[in-house]
Motif scaffolding. Structure first.
Motif, mmCIF file in Angstrom:
data_model
loop_
_atom_site.group_PDB
_atom_site.id
_atom_site.type_symbol
_atom_site.label_atom_id
_atom_site.label_comp_id
_atom_site.label_asym_id
_atom_site.label_seq_id
_atom_site.Cartn_x
_atom_site.Cartn_y
_atom_site.Cartn_z
ATOM 1 N N ASP A 157 0.845 -1.197 0.000
ATOM 2 C CA ASP A 157 0.000 0.000 0.000
ATOM 3 C C ASP A 157 0.881 1.248 0.000
ATOM 4 O O ASP A 157 2.107 1.176 -0.123
ATOM 5 N N GLU A 158 0.270 2.414 0.151
ATOM 6 C CA GLU A 158 0.997 3.691 0.127
ATOM 7 C C GLU A 158 0.951 4.371 1.497
ATOM 8 O O GLU A 158 0.976 5.595 1.589
ATOM 9 N N LEU A 159 0.879 3.574 2.561
ATOM 10 C CA LEU A 159 0.712 4.124 3.905
ATOM 11 C C LEU A 159 2.069 4.453 4.523
ATOM 12 O O LEU A 159 2.961 3.608 4.572
ATOM 13 N N GLY B 107 -1.849 8.309 3.291
ATOM 14 C CA GLY B 107 -2.100 7.207 2.377
ATOM 15 C C GLY B 107 -3.162 6.244 2.859
ATOM 16 O O GLY B 107 -3.218 5.087 2.405
ATOM 17 N N ILE B 108 -4.032 6.702 3.753
ATOM 18 C CA ILE B 108 -5.095 5.836 4.288
ATOM 19 C C ILE B 108 -6.124 5.541 3.198
ATOM 20 O O ILE B 108 -6.548 6.425 2.458
ATOM 21 N N THR B 109 -6.525 4.276 3.099
ATOM 22 C CA THR B 109 -7.599 3.870 2.193
ATOM 23 C C THR B 109 -8.627 3.059 2.987
ATOM 24 O O THR B 109 -8.462 2.816 4.194
ATOM 25 N N ARG B 110 -9.666 2.610 2.284
ATOM 26 C CA ARG B 110 -10.708 1.828 2.951
ATOM 27 C C ARG B 110 -10.174 0.503 3.474
ATOM 28 O O ARG B 110 -10.740 -0.083 4.398
ATOM 29 N N THR B 111 -9.068 0.043 2.935
ATOM 30 C CA THR B 111 -8.501 -1.238 3.369
ATOM 31 C C THR B 111 -7.492 -1.099 4.499
ATOM 32 O O THR B 111 -6.933 -2.094 4.959
ATOM 33 N N THR B 112 -7.232 0.141 4.923
ATOM 34 C CA THR B 112 -6.272 0.356 6.017
ATOM 35 C C THR B 112 -6.872 -0.105 7.333
ATOM 36 O O THR B 112 -7.940 0.361 7.748
ATOM 37 N N LYS B 113 -6.180 -1.007 8.001
ATOM 38 C CA LYS B 113 -6.630 -1.529 9.295
ATOM 39 C C LYS B 113 -5.489 -1.404 10.302
ATOM 40 O O LYS B 113 -4.440 -0.831 10.011
ATOM 41 N N LYS B 114 -5.708 -1.962 11.474
ATOM 42 C CA LYS B 114 -4.716 -1.869 12.547
ATOM 43 C C LYS B 114 -3.352 -2.377 12.102
ATOM 44 O O LYS B 114 -2.327 -1.735 12.368
ATOM 45 N N GLU C 297 -1.919 -2.505 9.212
ATOM 46 C CA GLU C 297 -1.237 -1.600 8.292
ATOM 47 C C GLU C 297 -0.703 -0.372 9.023
ATOM 48 O O GLU C 297 0.396 0.118 8.726
ATOM 49 N N ILE C 298 -1.461 0.136 9.979
ATOM 50 C CA ILE C 298 -1.006 1.298 10.756
ATOM 51 C C ILE C 298 0.214 0.936 11.591
ATOM 52 O O ILE C 298 1.203 1.680 11.636
ATOM 53 N N VAL C 299 0.179 -0.223 12.238
ATOM 54 C CA VAL C 299 1.321 -0.665 13.036
ATOM 55 C C VAL C 299 2.540 -0.864 12.145
ATOM 56 O O VAL C 299 3.661 -0.489 12.505
ATOM 57 N N ARG C 300 2.321 -1.441 10.956
ATOM 58 C CA ARG C 300 3.444 -1.644 10.028
ATOM 59 C C ARG C 300 4.053 -0.314 9.595
ATOM 60 O O ARG C 300 5.280 -0.144 9.572
ATOM 61 N N ALA C 301 3.196 0.676 9.259
ATOM 62 C CA ALA C 301 3.711 1.989 8.839
ATOM 63 C C ALA C 301 4.480 2.661 9.963
ATOM 64 O O ALA C 301 5.523 3.295 9.732
ATOM 65 N N CYS C 302 3.994 2.526 11.196
ATOM 66 C CA CYS C 302 4.682 3.125 12.349
ATOM 67 C C CYS C 302 6.025 2.441 12.593
ATOM 68 O O CYS C 302 6.991 3.092 13.012
ATOM 69 N N THR C 303 6.094 1.164 12.346
ATOM 70 C CA THR C 303 7.353 0.432 12.501
ATOM 71 C C THR C 303 8.346 0.801 11.403
ATOM 72 O O THR C 303 9.529 1.054 11.655
ATOM 73 N N GLU C 304 7.856 0.867 10.171
ATOM 74 C CA GLU C 304 8.742 1.165 9.052
ATOM 75 C C GLU C 304 9.318 2.570 9.112
ATOM 76 O O GLU C 304 10.426 2.812 8.604
ATOM 77 N N CYS C 305 8.606 3.508 9.747
ATOM 78 C CA CYS C 305 9.137 4.877 9.823
ATOM 79 C C CYS C 305 10.460 4.916 10.585
ATOM 80 O O CYS C 305 11.281 5.811 10.369
ATOM 81 N N ILE C 306 10.688 3.955 11.465
ATOM 82 C CA ILE C 306 11.961 3.872 12.184
ATOM 83 C C ILE C 306 13.096 3.627 11.191
ATOM 84 O O ILE C 306 14.117 4.321 11.199
ATOM 85 N N ALA C 307 12.905 2.647 10.324
ATOM 86 C CA ALA C 307 13.946 2.292 9.351
ATOM 87 C C ALA C 307 14.149 3.396 8.319
ATOM 88 O O ALA C 307 15.287 3.665 7.906
ATOM 89 N N TYR C 308 13.067 4.024 7.898
ATOM 90 C CA TYR C 308 13.198 5.112 6.921
ATOM 91 C C TYR C 308 14.057 6.249 7.468
ATOM 92 O O TYR C 308 14.946 6.773 6.783
ATOM 93 N N GLN C 309 13.787 6.646 8.715
ATOM 94 C CA GLN C 309 14.536 7.758 9.307
ATOM 95 C C GLN C 309 16.016 7.421 9.434
ATOM 96 O O GLN C 309 16.885 8.245 9.141
ATOM 97 N N HIS D 80 10.487 2.318 -5.063
ATOM 98 C CA HIS D 80 9.124 2.813 -4.876
ATOM 99 C C HIS D 80 8.871 3.200 -3.421
ATOM 100 O O HIS D 80 8.300 4.266 -3.141
ATOM 101 N N LYS D 81 9.297 2.342 -2.504
ATOM 102 C CA LYS D 81 9.088 2.614 -1.075
ATOM 103 C C LYS D 81 9.883 3.853 -0.636
ATOM 104 O O LYS D 81 9.363 4.724 0.077
ATOM 105 N N LYS D 82 11.122 3.948 -1.069
ATOM 106 C CA LYS D 82 11.958 5.099 -0.698
ATOM 107 C C LYS D 82 11.399 6.397 -1.283
ATOM 108 O O LYS D 82 11.374 7.439 -0.603
ATOM 109 N N TYR D 83 10.943 6.347 -2.527
ATOM 110 C CA TYR D 83 10.382 7.535 -3.160
ATOM 111 C C TYR D 83 9.139 8.012 -2.403
ATOM 112 O O TYR D 83 8.972 9.213 -2.162
#
Length: 494
Positions: A340-342, A366-373, A375-387, A478-481
């Protein structure tokens, strides 16, 4: 030879740990105790320094008592400490004038804005290696002087002490006989000239602080004083190493050569690259600082500090209550939709390196109708690695050194999903050691080396698990962009 012991004290943002090592460098026992996180309705973050000191006494007493060792065989102490957290105290009574301002706290933003308006930002960086920011103690000390009743009067009479947590602890443990800090902590105050290795009179004046009232700066392997821990020991035990916690982790990882890099995943994160015996001023949003002073020489580092990494997981648990335990994070990340794009920008109190924007607000994009718990937890976790990847990209440009691998430590490194994602984002190997508490290990090992109990072969016993990049290049791009686009958008809004 009769056995000797070294105690490592790691005074971190969340609590205080005491670690017991034998004369072979093996950790025998650990005790820890958390302290209160004091957060007001303005989001200011504080700690009670008296509570931190009392907790230090408690964990050391419990460590030694429960281990059942002979107290007389404790040969020395090494201290690693949360950096930038700032305390002022009365030189006469030894009592803190106020709660400590925690490194995360941005309440001194207006002080930095006023200094910036005077066109002094570049001068400060050229002397201290640090970008002007309320993150550092200089602005925090200045704020305390202006807002704590009686502080300015005591400062005028030279009756005020200024310190990061290491200095506060040394002062209290030595019963006010020792007022010292080490190079690694001094270099993070934004008051220390990293080229002349002295408190910088001009910079001190900018922040309204008399440099004569600041602590003595010593090599990290010096004897900082002695203590009996409120009469617990029958003899005076030397405090024979002091390092900021991130510096301690760099030392504990054995990153003693130019180009070696580590990342500590704690409440926030410090990413640090050893750049050798010559300083390189960053042009890409990083700090140049001192790793340590050992054997009469100083070693420089490039460093990026991130305000919220592990704390994002705490936020998920304690504030928004999406999880009840950090153990839930990894399975939720693996369960989540991966394409997804979250994205989550964790700017709870602005952003640190390499963005340095104290006004930006956090957002989930990037929230969509399919965004659930999940996906939110995954996005919050991935922001650590991105930074962390953004910081390392900046380091590579500044130092003109290609990192060969990243050594990591801290609680979140147990999350296999995060470690694999970190390796994927870096396109490099990530090494997770078989020993925890690298900050405390670094300080304890340095104390043991200084006392002649250990030599540098002690680091050979640290083995690592290795993560290698697996993500396809197109998906990585794609993810980095997507991350770059959302972080730029968040910064431009503020």
């Amino acid at each position: 030879m009769s056995e000797k012991y070294i105690i490592g004290i790691d005074q971190s943002t969340q609590g205080t740990k005491a670690l017991l090592f034998n004369d072979r460098g093996i950790m025998l026992r650990r005790e820890d105790l958390s302290h209160k996180q004091i957060i007001n309705d303005l989001g200011w973050v504080s700690h009670n320094p008296e509570e931190i000191y009392q907790n230090t006494i408690y964990v050391v007493k419990k460590l030694v008592t429960d281990a059942g060792i002979d107290k007389n065989k404790v040969a020395g102490i090494g201290i690693s400490n949360q950096r930038e957290t700032s305390v002022i105290w009365d030189k006469v009574t030894g009592c803190a004038m106020n709660n400590a301002i925690v490194w995360q706290c941005a309440r001194a933003t207006e002080i930095c804005e006023e200094i910036e308006s005077q066109m002094l930002t570049e001068r400060i960086k050229k002397h201290t290696g640090l970008p002007l920011s309320p993150y550092f103690p200089a602005a925090k000390f200045s704020w305390l002087l202006k807002h704590v009743e009686g502080a300015e009067e005591k400062a005028q009479k030279h009756e005020l002490c200024y310190g990061t947590i290491d200095t506060w602890m040394i002062y209290q443990l030595s019963k006010e006989k020792s007022y010292k800090t080490d190079f690694s902590n001094a270099a993070r105050t934004q008051l220390f000239n990293i080229f002349t290795l002295t408190w910088d009179e001009e910079i001190c004046e900018i922040f309204g602080i008399n440099k004569e009232d600041l602590p003595e700066v010593c090599g990290s392997d010096s004897c900082f004083g002695t203590t009996d821990f409120e009469g617990f020991f029958e003899h005076q035990v030397p405090i024979h190493a002091v390092m900021g916690d991130s510096n301690g982790a760099l030392f504990g990882h054995g990153c003693h050569k130019k180009g070696e890099t580590k990342a500590t995943y704690g409440t926030g994160s410090s990413i640090m690259m050893n750049i050798g015996e010559e300083a390189v001023l960053s042009e890409h949003g990083l700090a140049t600082s001192l790793a340590w002073g050992v054997d009469g020489k100083v070693t420089y580092v490039l460093e990026g500090n991130i305000n919220y990494t592990g704390a994002v997981i705490s936020w998920l648990k304690d504030d928004v209550e999406l999880i009840s335990s950090p153990k839930e994070v990894e399975p939720l990340c693996k369960k989540a939709e991966q394409n997804d794009e979250l994205y989550f920008v964790p700017a709870f109190t602005g952003l640190g390196a390499p963005y340095w924007n104290s006004h930006v607000k956090g957002e989930l994009s990037g929230i969509t109708r399919t965004t659930k718990k999940a996906e939110i937890v995954r996005a919050c976790t991935e922001c650590i690695a991105y930074q962390i990847s953004d910081v390392i990209d900046a380091m590579t440009l500044d130092a003109n050194i290609k990192m060969e691998k990243l050594k990591v430590d801290g609680g979140p490194t147990k999350n296999e999903y995060l470690m694999q994602f970190q390796s994927d984002m870096l396109r490099n190997n990530v090494l997770v050691p078989n020993m925890e508490e690298l900050s405390g290990i670094g300080a304890a090992y340095l104390a043991g080396i200084a006392l002649g109990i250990y030599d540098k072969t002690i680091f050979d016993q640290i083995k690592c698990d290795k993560y290698e990049p697996l993500m396809e290049e197109e998906r990585w791009k794609h993810k980095k962009y997507g991350w770059k686009k959302i972080i730029q958008s968040a910064c431009e809004k503020n």
